[in-house]
Design a protein around this motif. Structure first.
Motif, PDB file in Angstrom:
ATOM      1  N   LYS A 120       3.508   9.999  -9.880  1.00 19.74           N
ATOM      2  CA  LYS A 120       2.779  10.202 -11.127  1.00 19.74           C
ATOM      3  C   LYS A 120       2.064  11.557 -11.119  1.00 19.74           C
ATOM      4  O   LYS A 120       2.075  12.278 -12.122  1.00 19.74           O
ATOM      5  CB  LYS A 120       1.774   9.066 -11.342  1.00 19.74           C
ATOM      6  CG  LYS A 120       1.051   9.141 -12.653  1.00 19.74           C
ATOM      7  CD  LYS A 120       2.016   9.008 -13.825  1.00 19.74           C
ATOM      8  CE  LYS A 120       1.255   9.013 -15.134  1.00 19.74           C
ATOM      9  NZ  LYS A 120       2.137   8.994 -16.281  1.00 19.74           N
ATOM     10  N   ILE A 121       1.466  11.906  -9.994  1.00 19.75           N
ATOM     11  CA  ILE A 121       0.792  13.203  -9.871  1.00 19.75           C
ATOM     12  C   ILE A 121       1.810  14.336 -10.051  1.00 19.75           C
ATOM     13  O   ILE A 121       1.554  15.297 -10.784  1.00 19.75           O
ATOM     14  CB  ILE A 121       0.058  13.326  -8.518  1.00 19.75           C
ATOM     15  CG1 ILE A 121      -1.165  12.425  -8.522  1.00 19.75           C
ATOM     16  CG2 ILE A 121      -0.322  14.770  -8.230  1.00 19.75           C
ATOM     17  CD1 ILE A 121      -1.842  12.301  -7.178  1.00 19.75           C
ATOM     18  N   ASP A 122       2.966  14.215  -9.411  1.00 18.18           N
ATOM     19  CA  ASP A 122       4.005  15.236  -9.547  1.00 18.18           C
ATOM     20  C   ASP A 122       4.463  15.358 -11.000  1.00 18.18           C
ATOM     21  O   ASP A 122       4.685  16.462 -11.503  1.00 18.18           O
ATOM     22  CB  ASP A 122       5.197  14.919  -8.648  1.00 18.18           C
ATOM     23  CG  ASP A 122       4.889  15.069  -7.170  1.00 18.18           C
ATOM     24  OD1 ASP A 122       3.852  15.692  -6.831  1.00 18.18           O
ATOM     25  OD2 ASP A 122       5.668  14.548  -6.348  1.00 18.18           O
ATOM     26  N   GLU A 123       4.601  14.216 -11.668  1.00 17.67           N
ATOM     27  CA  GLU A 123       5.021  14.207 -13.070  1.00 17.67           C
ATOM     28  C   GLU A 123       3.986  14.911 -13.955  1.00 17.67           C
ATOM     29  O   GLU A 123       4.338  15.724 -14.811  1.00 17.67           O
ATOM     30  CB  GLU A 123       5.206  12.764 -13.525  1.00 17.67           C
ATOM     31  CG  GLU A 123       5.648  12.603 -14.956  1.00 17.67           C
ATOM     32  CD  GLU A 123       5.751  11.138 -15.332  1.00 17.67           C
ATOM     33  OE1 GLU A 123       5.235  10.773 -16.400  1.00 17.67           O
ATOM     34  OE2 GLU A 123       6.323  10.367 -14.544  1.00 17.67           O
TER      35      GLU A 123
ATOM     36  N   ALA B 293       0.837  -1.200   0.000  1.00 19.02           N
ATOM     37  CA  ALA B 293       0.000   0.000   0.000  1.00 19.02           C
ATOM     38  C   ALA B 293       0.875   1.254   0.000  1.00 19.02           C
ATOM     39  O   ALA B 293       0.593   2.216  -0.727  1.00 19.02           O
ATOM     40  CB  ALA B 293      -0.920  -0.006   1.210  1.00 19.02           C
ATOM     41  N   GLN B 294       1.938   1.237   0.777  1.00 18.67           N
ATOM     42  CA  GLN B 294       2.848   2.387   0.838  1.00 18.67           C
ATOM     43  C   GLN B 294       3.522   2.601  -0.515  1.00 18.67           C
ATOM     44  O   GLN B 294       3.651   3.729  -0.981  1.00 18.67           O
ATOM     45  CB  GLN B 294       3.902   2.184   1.930  1.00 18.67           C
ATOM     46  CG  GLN B 294       4.747   3.403   2.197  1.00 18.67           C
ATOM     47  CD  GLN B 294       3.929   4.578   2.690  1.00 18.67           C
ATOM     48  OE1 GLN B 294       2.990   4.433   3.456  1.00 18.67           O
ATOM     49  NE2 GLN B 294       4.276   5.762   2.234  1.00 18.67           N
ATOM     50  N   ARG B 295       3.924   1.512  -1.155  1.00 20.77           N
ATOM     51  CA  ARG B 295       4.552   1.596  -2.467  1.00 20.77           C
ATOM     52  C   ARG B 295       3.570   2.189  -3.488  1.00 20.77           C
ATOM     53  O   ARG B 295       3.936   3.010  -4.323  1.00 20.77           O
ATOM     54  CB  ARG B 295       4.996   0.205  -2.904  1.00 20.77           C
ATOM     55  CG  ARG B 295       6.169   0.183  -3.817  1.00 20.77           C
ATOM     56  CD  ARG B 295       6.646  -1.222  -4.046  1.00 20.77           C
ATOM     57  NE  ARG B 295       5.944  -2.095  -3.106  1.00 20.77           N
ATOM     58  CZ  ARG B 295       6.184  -3.347  -2.847  1.00 20.77           C
ATOM     59  NH1 ARG B 295       7.104  -3.956  -3.478  1.00 20.77           N
ATOM     60  NH2 ARG B 295       5.508  -4.056  -1.974  1.00 20.77           N
ATOM     61  N   GLY B 296       2.326   1.768  -3.413  1.00 17.05           N
ATOM     62  CA  GLY B 296       1.298   2.294  -4.317  1.00 17.05           C
ATOM     63  C   GLY B 296       1.074   3.781  -4.108  1.00 17.05           C
ATOM     64  O   GLY B 296       0.922   4.536  -5.073  1.00 17.05           O
ATOM     65  N   LEU B 297       1.065   4.204  -2.862  1.00 14.63           N
ATOM     66  CA  LEU B 297       0.901   5.638  -2.571  1.00 14.63           C
ATOM     67  C   LEU B 297       2.081   6.441  -3.107  1.00 14.63           C
ATOM     68  O   LEU B 297       1.894   7.522  -3.691  1.00 14.63           O
ATOM     69  CB  LEU B 297       0.770   5.859  -1.060  1.00 14.63           C
ATOM     70  CG  LEU B 297      -0.549   5.431  -0.434  1.00 14.63           C
ATOM     71  CD1 LEU B 297      -0.474   5.530   1.085  1.00 14.63           C
ATOM     72  CD2 LEU B 297      -1.678   6.284  -0.958  1.00 14.63           C
TER      73      LEU B 297
END
Length: 77
Positions: A22-25, A12-16
């Motif tokens: 991705k959002i930053d990109e 879950a942490q890896r997914g977050l």
């Protein structure tokens, strides 16, 4: 049971983390596109006589700063 929970928590942490990256990109690409649009508008205004070379230069410097910080990937998208 604790091993399963630990693995689930790590996943879950890896997914977050991946989601945030991705959002930053996407935000960096959007900002780069906006800066490129501003440069085009400044150049167009300068060519038509309603803009200034300083405005075009400032837009170019902003775009170059963004590319230095985030890369030029948005130019290929």
């Amino acid at each position: 049971m604790a091993g399963f929970m630990d693995r689930a928590k790590e996943q879950a942490q890896r997914g977050l983390t991946q989601g945030k990256q991705k959002i930053d990109e996407v935000q960096a690409q959007r900002a780069g596109s906006d800066l490129l649009k501003n440069l085009g508008a400044a150049y167009f205004a300068e060519q038509r006589g309603s803009g200034s070379p300083q405005a075009t230069q400032q837009a170019l410097q902003s775009l170059e700063s963004h590319i230095a910080a985030h890369g030029d990937g948005f130019l290929r998208a």
